[in-house]
Design a protein around this motif. Structure first.
Motif, mmCIF file in Angstrom:
data_model
loop_
_atom_site.group_PDB
_atom_site.id
_atom_site.type_symbol
_atom_site.label_atom_id
_atom_site.label_comp_id
_atom_site.label_asym_id
_atom_site.label_seq_id
_atom_site.Cartn_x
_atom_site.Cartn_y
_atom_site.Cartn_z
ATOM 1 N N VAL A 1 14.087 14.064 15.124
ATOM 2 C CA VAL A 1 15.179 14.459 14.248
ATOM 3 C C VAL A 1 14.516 14.911 12.956
ATOM 4 O O VAL A 1 13.864 14.109 12.290
ATOM 5 C CB VAL A 1 16.143 13.284 13.999
ATOM 6 C CG1 VAL A 1 17.282 13.720 13.069
ATOM 7 C CG2 VAL A 1 16.722 12.774 15.316
ATOM 8 N N GLY A 2 14.656 16.193 12.630
ATOM 9 C CA GLY A 2 13.843 16.753 11.555
ATOM 10 C C GLY A 2 12.400 16.661 12.007
ATOM 11 O O GLY A 2 12.046 17.145 13.082
ATOM 12 N N GLU A 3 11.563 15.963 11.228
ATOM 13 C CA GLU A 3 10.168 15.782 11.650
ATOM 14 C C GLU A 3 9.944 14.397 12.248
ATOM 15 O O GLU A 3 8.866 14.088 12.734
ATOM 16 C CB GLU A 3 9.225 15.973 10.449
ATOM 17 C CG GLU A 3 9.254 17.366 9.843
ATOM 18 C CD GLU A 3 8.750 18.421 10.843
ATOM 19 O OE1 GLU A 3 7.658 18.233 11.408
ATOM 20 O OE2 GLU A 3 9.465 19.414 11.042
ATOM 21 N N ALA A 4 10.992 13.555 12.167
ATOM 22 C CA ALA A 4 10.791 12.154 12.526
ATOM 23 C C ALA A 4 11.086 11.885 14.001
ATOM 24 O O ALA A 4 12.168 12.194 14.493
ATOM 25 C CB ALA A 4 11.696 11.283 11.657
ATOM 26 N N PRO A 5 10.104 11.302 14.714
ATOM 27 C CA PRO A 5 10.381 10.924 16.096
ATOM 28 C C PRO A 5 11.321 9.718 16.154
ATOM 29 O O PRO A 5 11.226 8.821 15.312
ATOM 30 C CB PRO A 5 8.998 10.556 16.644
ATOM 31 C CG PRO A 5 8.134 10.290 15.465
ATOM 32 C CD PRO A 5 8.748 10.961 14.278
ATOM 33 N N ILE A 6 12.256 9.700 17.094
ATOM 34 C CA ILE A 6 13.083 8.504 17.261
ATOM 35 C C ILE A 6 12.909 7.963 18.673
ATOM 36 O O ILE A 6 12.647 8.712 19.614
ATOM 37 C CB ILE A 6 14.586 8.741 16.959
ATOM 38 C CG1 ILE A 6 15.170 9.873 17.820
ATOM 39 C CG2 ILE A 6 14.812 9.064 15.488
ATOM 40 C CD1 ILE A 6 16.685 9.993 17.710
ATOM 41 N N ASN A 7 13.020 6.640 18.791
ATOM 42 C CA ASN A 7 12.848 5.986 20.087
ATOM 43 C C ASN A 7 14.194 5.749 20.750
ATOM 44 O O ASN A 7 15.035 5.052 20.212
ATOM 45 C CB ASN A 7 12.148 4.636 19.903
ATOM 46 C CG ASN A 7 10.654 4.829 19.783
ATOM 47 O OD1 ASN A 7 10.066 5.618 20.526
ATOM 48 N ND2 ASN A 7 10.050 4.133 18.836
ATOM 49 N N LEU A 8 14.358 6.332 21.934
ATOM 50 C CA LEU A 8 15.616 6.140 22.645
ATOM 51 C C LEU A 8 15.360 5.415 23.966
ATOM 52 O O LEU A 8 14.308 5.572 24.577
ATOM 53 C CB LEU A 8 16.270 7.494 22.944
ATOM 54 C CG LEU A 8 16.620 8.392 21.759
ATOM 55 C CD1 LEU A 8 17.280 9.676 22.247
ATOM 56 C CD2 LEU A 8 17.531 7.676 20.761
ATOM 57 N N THR A 9 16.357 4.649 24.410
ATOM 58 C CA THR A 9 16.296 4.062 25.751
ATOM 59 C C THR A 9 16.541 5.192 26.760
ATOM 60 O O THR A 9 17.079 6.251 26.385
ATOM 61 C CB THR A 9 17.388 2.989 25.932
ATOM 62 O OG1 THR A 9 18.661 3.644 25.875
ATOM 63 C CG2 THR A 9 17.326 1.916 24.859
ATOM 64 N N PRO A 10 16.173 4.992 28.036
ATOM 65 C CA PRO A 10 16.426 6.045 29.029
ATOM 66 C C PRO A 10 17.894 6.490 29.064
ATOM 67 O O PRO A 10 18.179 7.674 29.173
ATOM 68 C CB PRO A 10 16.014 5.392 30.351
ATOM 69 C CG PRO A 10 14.980 4.403 29.960
ATOM 70 C CD PRO A 10 15.410 3.884 28.605
ATOM 71 N N SER A 11 18.821 5.551 28.957
ATOM 72 C CA SER A 11 20.239 5.919 28.993
ATOM 73 C C SER A 11 20.636 6.743 27.775
ATOM 74 O O SER A 11 21.368 7.730 27.890
ATOM 75 C CB SER A 11 21.123 4.677 29.048
ATOM 76 O OG SER A 11 20.877 3.967 30.221
ATOM 77 N N GLU A 12 20.151 6.336 26.602
ATOM 78 C CA GLU A 12 20.462 7.091 25.383
ATOM 79 C C GLU A 12 19.879 8.492 25.462
ATOM 80 O O GLU A 12 20.512 9.475 25.064
ATOM 81 C CB GLU A 12 19.909 6.368 24.148
ATOM 82 C CG GLU A 12 20.623 5.065 23.820
ATOM 83 C CD GLU A 12 19.812 4.150 22.906
ATOM 84 O OE1 GLU A 12 20.253 3.003 22.700
ATOM 85 O OE2 GLU A 12 18.725 4.565 22.428
ATOM 86 N N PHE A 13 18.675 8.593 26.010
ATOM 87 C CA PHE A 13 18.020 9.891 26.163
ATOM 88 C C PHE A 13 18.858 10.810 27.057
ATOM 89 O O PHE A 13 19.135 11.961 26.725
ATOM 90 C CB PHE A 13 16.619 9.703 26.753
ATOM 91 C CG PHE A 13 15.841 10.972 26.890
ATOM 92 C CD1 PHE A 13 15.060 11.435 25.838
ATOM 93 C CD2 PHE A 13 15.906 11.722 28.063
ATOM 94 C CE1 PHE A 13 14.348 12.630 25.954
ATOM 95 C CE2 PHE A 13 15.195 12.914 28.182
ATOM 96 C CZ PHE A 13 14.415 13.365 27.125
ATOM 97 N N GLU A 14 19.289 10.265 28.180
ATOM 98 C CA GLU A 14 20.068 11.035 29.155
ATOM 99 C C GLU A 14 21.390 11.510 28.549
ATOM 100 O O GLU A 14 21.810 12.643 28.735
ATOM 101 C CB GLU A 14 20.334 10.136 30.368
ATOM 102 C CG GLU A 14 20.396 10.854 31.685
ATOM 103 C CD GLU A 14 19.074 11.501 32.045
ATOM 104 O OE1 GLU A 14 19.118 12.512 32.753
ATOM 105 O OE2 GLU A 14 17.998 11.023 31.603
ATOM 106 N N LEU A 15 22.018 10.624 27.790
ATOM 107 C CA LEU A 15 23.280 10.969 27.129
ATOM 108 C C LEU A 15 23.085 12.088 26.118
ATOM 109 O O LEU A 15 23.843 13.061 26.091
ATOM 110 C CB LEU A 15 23.833 9.753 26.372
ATOM 111 C CG LEU A 15 24.681 8.786 27.152
ATOM 112 C CD1 LEU A 15 25.124 7.646 26.239
ATOM 113 C CD2 LEU A 15 25.891 9.503 27.715
ATOM 114 N N LEU A 16 22.066 11.930 25.294
ATOM 115 C CA LEU A 16 21.806 12.937 24.265
ATOM 116 C C LEU A 16 21.494 14.285 24.918
ATOM 117 O O LEU A 16 22.006 15.332 24.493
ATOM 118 C CB LEU A 16 20.644 12.490 23.361
ATOM 119 C CG LEU A 16 20.318 13.440 22.210
ATOM 120 C CD1 LEU A 16 21.485 13.544 21.232
ATOM 121 C CD2 LEU A 16 19.059 12.996 21.461
#
Ligand code: CA
Length: 227
Positions: free
Chosen positions: A146-161
């Motif tokens: 997000v911008g330059e900042a990496p964010i950590n998502l769970t597999p489910s959050e990743f799939e949703l996004l």
């Protein structure tokens, strides 16, 4: 209406009605045609996401129709046959169908097949990298910034996004979103989606405060706004 569009081609009204009911309960939008020769004009007019195609049809036979469709479209097709022995022959004909179901079928089973074929197609079609506004998502490395900042998502959050970002502005119902993350976990409740969305918003919000990128659509579900 949210929901992917399924075209049912079936000359038996009772069967078509049952399929329509079950698919609509799963938040699909459904169109029904009774004749084989209506399919080609129907595809152009409606651009369905998947076709459930009966074989024995007035107007034009389902096998012929499937061949014709494949000349110009990769839309997923599930063939519906009245004879289980037909299936081997159909596969041998290589008409380009994605799956086969045999009558009599359980409507639940058909809905499950529809979802499975759509999931496969999506995976095949989805781009490796999505960039919407200041959010970047990489399907191969599973990295999100997000911008330059990496964010950590769970597999489910990743799939949703990924699902929401792939179609900015499109409204997804909770049960549709649930189907997308089901490959990763089985707590099948609409509320599960709400809590994933809440976490996603929080993680994005830590970098982009006050930006309402994932909007709630009251009574329907969620959509992603290209900020
Ligand atoms: Ca028929």
């Amino acid at each position: 209406m949210a929901g992917e569009h399924i075209l049912i081609v079936e000359d038996e009204p009772k069967i078509a009605g049952i399929l329509k009911d079950y698919l609509e309960q799963s938040d699909f939008t459904v169109t029904h045609l009774k004749r084989g020769d209506q399919v080609l004009p129907g595809i152009n007019a409606q651009s369905p996401d998947l076709i459930l195609l009966d074989i024995m049809l007035p107007g034009a036979d389902g096998i012929e129709v499937c061949r014709e469709v494949r000349k110009f479209s990769t839309v997923p097709i599930i063939m519906v046959t009245a004879k289980v022995e037909e299936i081997d022959r159909l596969i041998g004909l290589e008409i380009g169908a994605d799956d086969y179901v045999c009558k009599p079928f359980s409507p639940r089973e058909v809905v499950a097949r529809v979802k499975a074929v759509l999931r496969r197609t999506r995976l095949k079609d989805s781009p490796d990298r999505l960039i919407v506004g200041s959010i970047r998502l990489d399907r191969n490395t599973r990295e999100v910034t997000v911008g330059e900042a990496p964010i950590n998502l769970t597999p489910s959050e990743f799939e949703l996004l990924m699902t929401l970002m792939a179609r900015p502005g499109r409204v997804f119902s909770r049960s549709e979103l649930l189907d997308r993350v089901q490959g990763y976990q089985f707590e099948g409740y609409d509320r599960t989606i709400d809590s994933h969305i809440k976490n996603l918003r929080k993680k994005i919000g830590e970098v982009l405060p006050k930006q309402d990128i994932i909007r709630t659509v009251y009574g329907v579900g969620y959509k992603f706004i290209a900020g």
